[in-house]
Scaffold this motif. Sequence first.
Motif, PDB file in Angstrom:
ATOM      1  N   VAL A 247       0.905  -1.059   0.054  1.00 47.84           N
ATOM      2  CA  VAL A 247       0.095   0.007   0.179  1.00 47.84           C
ATOM      3  C   VAL A 247       0.882   1.309  -0.017  1.00 47.84           C
ATOM      4  O   VAL A 247       2.078   1.224   0.652  1.00 47.84           O
ATOM      5  CB  VAL A 247      -0.857   0.028   1.150  1.00 47.84           C
ATOM      6  CG1 VAL A 247      -2.064  -1.040   1.158  1.00 47.84           C
ATOM      7  CG2 VAL A 247      -0.200   0.060   2.591  1.00 47.84           C
ATOM      8  N   TYR A 248       0.364   2.286  -0.923  1.00 46.02           N
ATOM      9  CA  TYR A 248       1.345   3.466  -0.811  1.00 46.02           C
ATOM     10  C   TYR A 248       0.701   4.811  -0.961  1.00 46.02           C
ATOM     11  O   TYR A 248      -0.542   4.687  -1.645  1.00 46.02           O
ATOM     12  CB  TYR A 248       2.454   3.237  -2.009  1.00 46.02           C
ATOM     13  CG  TYR A 248       1.779   2.647  -3.320  1.00 46.02           C
ATOM     14  CD1 TYR A 248       1.366   3.756  -4.004  1.00 46.02           C
ATOM     15  CD2 TYR A 248       1.651   1.451  -3.639  1.00 46.02           C
ATOM     16  CE1 TYR A 248       0.671   3.345  -5.449  1.00 46.02           C
ATOM     17  CE2 TYR A 248       1.114   0.998  -4.809  1.00 46.02           C
ATOM     18  CZ  TYR A 248       0.655   2.001  -5.608  1.00 46.02           C
ATOM     19  OH  TYR A 248      -0.013   1.455  -6.850  1.00 46.02           O
ATOM     20  N   TYR A 249       1.347   5.798  -0.841  1.00 50.66           N
ATOM     21  CA  TYR A 249       1.083   7.214  -1.309  1.00 50.66           C
ATOM     22  C   TYR A 249       2.187   7.956  -1.953  1.00 50.66           C
ATOM     23  O   TYR A 249       3.219   7.790  -1.304  1.00 50.66           O
ATOM     24  CB  TYR A 249       0.537   8.072  -0.045  1.00 50.66           C
ATOM     25  CG  TYR A 249       0.676   9.538  -0.333  1.00 50.66           C
ATOM     26  CD1 TYR A 249      -0.275  10.196  -1.294  1.00 50.66           C
ATOM     27  CD2 TYR A 249       1.890  10.355   0.174  1.00 50.66           C
ATOM     28  CE1 TYR A 249      -0.069  11.212  -1.492  1.00 50.66           C
ATOM     29  CE2 TYR A 249       2.077  11.541  -0.294  1.00 50.66           C
ATOM     30  CZ  TYR A 249       1.011  12.175  -1.160  1.00 50.66           C
ATOM     31  OH  TYR A 249       1.057  13.524  -1.424  1.00 50.66           O
ATOM     32  N   LEU A 250       2.203   8.437  -2.845  1.00 47.92           N
ATOM     33  CA  LEU A 250       3.259   8.887  -3.700  1.00 47.92           C
ATOM     34  C   LEU A 250       2.775  10.560  -4.304  1.00 47.92           C
ATOM     35  O   LEU A 250       1.669  10.593  -4.765  1.00 47.92           O
ATOM     36  CB  LEU A 250       3.716   8.053  -4.845  1.00 47.92           C
ATOM     37  CG  LEU A 250       3.805   6.783  -4.703  1.00 47.92           C
ATOM     38  CD1 LEU A 250       4.169   5.847  -6.037  1.00 47.92           C
ATOM     39  CD2 LEU A 250       5.159   6.586  -3.960  1.00 47.92           C
ATOM     40  N   GLY A 251       3.707  11.359  -3.908  1.00 46.59           N
ATOM     41  CA  GLY A 251       3.307  12.737  -4.385  1.00 46.59           C
ATOM     42  C   GLY A 251       4.245  13.399  -5.319  1.00 46.59           C
ATOM     43  O   GLY A 251       5.672  12.846  -5.404  1.00 46.59           O
ATOM     44  N   LEU A 252       3.955  13.927  -6.358  1.00 53.58           N
ATOM     45  CA  LEU A 252       4.804  14.458  -7.439  1.00 53.58           C
ATOM     46  C   LEU A 252       4.342  16.081  -7.772  1.00 53.58           C
ATOM     47  O   LEU A 252       3.151  16.198  -7.760  1.00 53.58           O
ATOM     48  CB  LEU A 252       4.371  13.859  -8.761  1.00 53.58           C
ATOM     49  CG  LEU A 252       5.414  14.046  -9.971  1.00 53.58           C
ATOM     50  CD1 LEU A 252       6.786  13.593  -9.747  1.00 53.58           C
ATOM     51  CD2 LEU A 252       4.970  13.255 -11.240  1.00 53.58           C
ATOM     52  N   HIS A 269      -1.178  13.647  -6.530  1.00 51.33           N
ATOM     53  CA  HIS A 269      -1.101  12.643  -5.271  1.00 51.33           C
ATOM     54  C   HIS A 269      -1.593  11.303  -5.810  1.00 51.33           C
ATOM     55  O   HIS A 269      -2.620  11.159  -6.672  1.00 51.33           O
ATOM     56  CB  HIS A 269      -1.682  13.109  -4.355  1.00 51.33           C
ATOM     57  CG  HIS A 269      -1.689  14.544  -4.111  1.00 51.33           C
ATOM     58  ND1 HIS A 269      -0.677  14.867  -3.219  1.00 51.33           N
ATOM     59  CD2 HIS A 269      -2.527  15.823  -4.145  1.00 51.33           C
ATOM     60  CE1 HIS A 269      -0.361  16.048  -2.837  1.00 51.33           C
ATOM     61  NE2 HIS A 269      -1.436  16.809  -3.673  1.00 51.33           N
ATOM     62  N   SER A 270      -0.952  10.154  -5.517  1.00 47.83           N
ATOM     63  CA  SER A 270      -1.406   8.852  -6.044  1.00 47.83           C
ATOM     64  C   SER A 270      -1.516   7.985  -4.903  1.00 47.83           C
ATOM     65  O   SER A 270      -0.741   7.899  -3.981  1.00 47.83           O
ATOM     66  CB  SER A 270      -0.189   8.293  -6.827  1.00 47.83           C
ATOM     67  OG  SER A 270       0.197   9.138  -8.010  1.00 47.83           O
ATOM     68  N   LEU A 271      -2.551   7.205  -4.657  1.00 50.69           N
ATOM     69  CA  LEU A 271      -3.019   6.306  -3.865  1.00 50.69           C
ATOM     70  C   LEU A 271      -3.250   5.108  -4.557  1.00 50.69           C
ATOM     71  O   LEU A 271      -4.096   4.791  -5.267  1.00 50.69           O
ATOM     72  CB  LEU A 271      -4.457   6.787  -2.862  1.00 50.69           C
ATOM     73  CG  LEU A 271      -4.185   7.987  -1.980  1.00 50.69           C
ATOM     74  CD1 LEU A 271      -5.456   8.273  -1.511  1.00 50.69           C
ATOM     75  CD2 LEU A 271      -3.244   7.651  -0.972  1.00 50.69           C
ATOM     76  N   GLY A 272      -2.510   4.106  -3.858  1.00 47.29           N
ATOM     77  CA  GLY A 272      -2.570   2.335  -4.716  1.00 47.29           C
ATOM     78  C   GLY A 272      -2.404   1.383  -3.586  1.00 47.29           C
ATOM     79  O   GLY A 272      -1.860   1.552  -2.509  1.00 47.29           O
ATOM     80  N   ALA A 273      -2.440   0.296  -4.248  1.00 41.91           N
ATOM     81  CA  ALA A 273      -2.352  -0.934  -3.353  1.00 41.91           C
ATOM     82  C   ALA A 273      -2.089  -2.086  -4.505  1.00 41.91           C
ATOM     83  O   ALA A 273      -2.617  -1.926  -5.671  1.00 41.91           O
ATOM     84  CB  ALA A 273      -3.819  -1.525  -2.687  1.00 41.91           C
ATOM     85  N   ARG A 274      -1.317  -2.929  -4.150  1.00 35.95           N
ATOM     86  CA  ARG A 274      -0.898  -4.124  -5.152  1.00 35.95           C
ATOM     87  C   ARG A 274      -0.896  -5.385  -4.041  1.00 35.95           C
ATOM     88  O   ARG A 274      -0.705  -5.463  -3.009  1.00 35.95           O
ATOM     89  CB  ARG A 274       0.686  -4.011  -5.361  1.00 35.95           C
ATOM     90  CG  ARG A 274       1.251  -5.002  -6.181  1.00 35.95           C
ATOM     91  CD  ARG A 274       2.543  -4.737  -6.472  1.00 35.95           C
ATOM     92  NE  ARG A 274       3.098  -5.863  -7.143  1.00 35.95           N
ATOM     93  CZ  ARG A 274       4.297  -6.527  -6.871  1.00 35.95           C
ATOM     94  NH1 ARG A 274       4.790  -6.021  -5.463  1.00 35.95           N
ATOM     95  NH2 ARG A 274       4.755  -7.514  -7.476  1.00 35.95           N
ATOM     96  N   TRP A 307      -6.591   7.146 -13.235  1.00 37.11           N
ATOM     97  CA  TRP A 307      -6.601   6.038 -12.393  1.00 37.11           C
ATOM     98  C   TRP A 307      -6.085   4.968 -13.375  1.00 37.11           C
ATOM     99  O   TRP A 307      -5.560   5.375 -14.497  1.00 37.11           O
ATOM    100  CB  TRP A 307      -7.991   5.570 -12.204  1.00 37.11           C
ATOM    101  CG  TRP A 307      -9.012   5.701 -13.273  1.00 37.11           C
ATOM    102  CD1 TRP A 307      -9.624   6.685 -13.620  1.00 37.11           C
ATOM    103  CD2 TRP A 307      -9.119   4.511 -14.273  1.00 37.11           C
ATOM    104  NE1 TRP A 307     -10.401   6.434 -14.734  1.00 37.11           N
ATOM    105  CE2 TRP A 307      -9.960   5.259 -15.181  1.00 37.11           C
ATOM    106  CE3 TRP A 307      -8.555   3.291 -14.641  1.00 37.11           C
ATOM    107  CZ2 TRP A 307     -10.488   4.814 -16.226  1.00 37.11           C
ATOM    108  CZ3 TRP A 307      -9.321   2.578 -15.822  1.00 37.11           C
ATOM    109  CH2 TRP A 307     -10.099   3.057 -16.472  1.00 37.11           C
ATOM    110  N   THR A 308      -5.488   3.939 -12.803  1.00 35.97           N
ATOM    111  CA  THR A 308      -4.985   2.498 -13.787  1.00 35.97           C
ATOM    112  C   THR A 308      -5.228   1.433 -12.917  1.00 35.97           C
ATOM    113  O   THR A 308      -5.380   1.506 -11.650  1.00 35.97           O
ATOM    114  CB  THR A 308      -3.586   2.796 -13.837  1.00 35.97           C
ATOM    115  OG1 THR A 308      -3.233   1.790 -14.698  1.00 35.97           O
ATOM    116  CG2 THR A 308      -2.646   2.499 -12.593  1.00 35.97           C
ATOM    117  N   ILE A 309      -5.303   0.239 -13.724  1.00 41.98           N
ATOM    118  CA  ILE A 309      -5.784  -0.892 -13.154  1.00 41.98           C
ATOM    119  C   ILE A 309      -4.770  -1.964 -14.051  1.00 41.98           C
ATOM    120  O   ILE A 309      -4.653  -1.919 -15.009  1.00 41.98           O
ATOM    121  CB  ILE A 309      -7.114  -1.575 -13.099  1.00 41.98           C
ATOM    122  CG1 ILE A 309      -7.867  -0.670 -12.348  1.00 41.98           C
ATOM    123  CG2 ILE A 309      -7.164  -2.936 -12.708  1.00 41.98           C
ATOM    124  CD1 ILE A 309      -9.459  -1.068 -12.350  1.00 41.98           C
ATOM    125  N   ALA A 310      -3.971  -2.573 -13.044  1.00 36.18           N
ATOM    126  CA  ALA A 310      -2.939  -3.448 -14.047  1.00 36.18           C
ATOM    127  C   ALA A 310      -2.981  -5.100 -13.256  1.00 36.18           C
ATOM    128  O   ALA A 310      -3.013  -5.073 -12.162  1.00 36.18           O
ATOM    129  CB  ALA A 310      -1.388  -2.951 -13.860  1.00 36.18           C
TER     130      ALA A 310
END
Length: 472
Positions: A247-252, A269-274, A307-310
Amino acid sequence: MRTLTILMVVSLATPRFSRGQSVPAAESPAPERIYHLLREDDDWSFLADPAERQDFWDPIKYIRLRPGRNDWFLSIGGEAREVWEQIGNDNWGQQPFMNGYFNERYMLYFDVHYGKHVRSFVELKSGINSFRIGGPRPIDEKKLDFQAAFLEIGNTWGQNSLAARAGRLELEYGSGRLVDVREGPNVRLSFDGFLLRGKANSWQIDGFAVRPDLDKPGFFDNAPNHAVGFWGIYATRPLRNKNSLDVYYLGLDRKQATFQRGTAHELRHSLGARFSHPIATEKPGWDFDDEGLWQFGTLGSANIEAWTIATETGYRLPTVPLKPRFSAKADISSGDNPNSKTLGTFNPLFPKGDYFGVLATTGPGPINFIDIHPRVEGTFPHEVTASFDWIFQWRESLEDGVYAVPGFLIRAADGSRARYVGNRPGTQIRWQANSHLWLQADYGIFYAGKFLKQTQPGRNLNYWALWAGYKF
């Protein structure tokens, strides 16, 4: 090339030297001799025991610095890599010729442990490009500079630990879809800043604040890109049945970001999970790697909603000849409608260079796209592996264009309402001669689809490459 030839001779001779040594009876599993993608993760402390020294390079992998102290030591390692690449009709004919060039990469690191709680790591890099029409790109050439150079205080051993790093860093998380060192191109990516790494029970948590390095072609002239800021928190933990969760938060923050709709200041801002499961190694089984991400922020006066789904799902049969693995990826990332007040284009941040395998340095990238990507791979005798894949790609938004892997626009949407971008079959053969030496061959074709033919030029693109590498 002379350097790599010498290393090949040493590598092929090493097994003969090793067989002449006396090896103590195995009382416990041998320590893993792994050359990691990030060489800072290599651990050669087990060589404090002279009985473990079996390899030609072991004398420089562990050099004791204080008598009677196993935790004061120096490790030296590196690599040499030579690649001949050839691209025909790059960007589908915008460069309508066959562009062949030779890339050389040399890296050398010094990892010093001053006891259990202080460490310094320095890695030098040199990338040389020859014969490329148009000259080398920033990813092709770097005369000499620091790939990494940091001081670490603390430790990452044990269930609960904490360490802080400051200096020039390499970052690589998850599958490399969002943050990676860009291993495929000749010049790897690095960042300047701070990283805090902690372990709490089953969690490993990284927090960082960095700026990407601007790769200039000269000697020790790299500098942080003050127009780009990057920060985040990335946490991962193992789950039951060998599954893992990220799980992560990334800022650019980019002072100038260019998309189909134009150029403006980007704060994203990016919020995601893998969620993932490893490839089967002992008995037949399924593996998977699924990731979802939502992005929000602003581009100039416009809001960002992207958004993206991979996904990747595979099945491997390690108990039958060739140990085949069959897999398929199905991915989608959002595109934009420039007439709206919200930017919908997904930003992959700092993705791995070979996002889609072969054809690594050619477009399109994982932006405004839908793809289906079947793949089959197998293992042959003498550590030879081979794979074949076929990628089919479409645009997610008909109002947005096609972007390169690094994220810049390479074909605007103007003049076409077609969704289909094209398809590309590719194959790769790799021989891992021993733990040090590897050879590889890639070949791929990109068959231009309706969108590329309507926006012109729309020629088919072809690519092949021969690789040789040596790590120690």
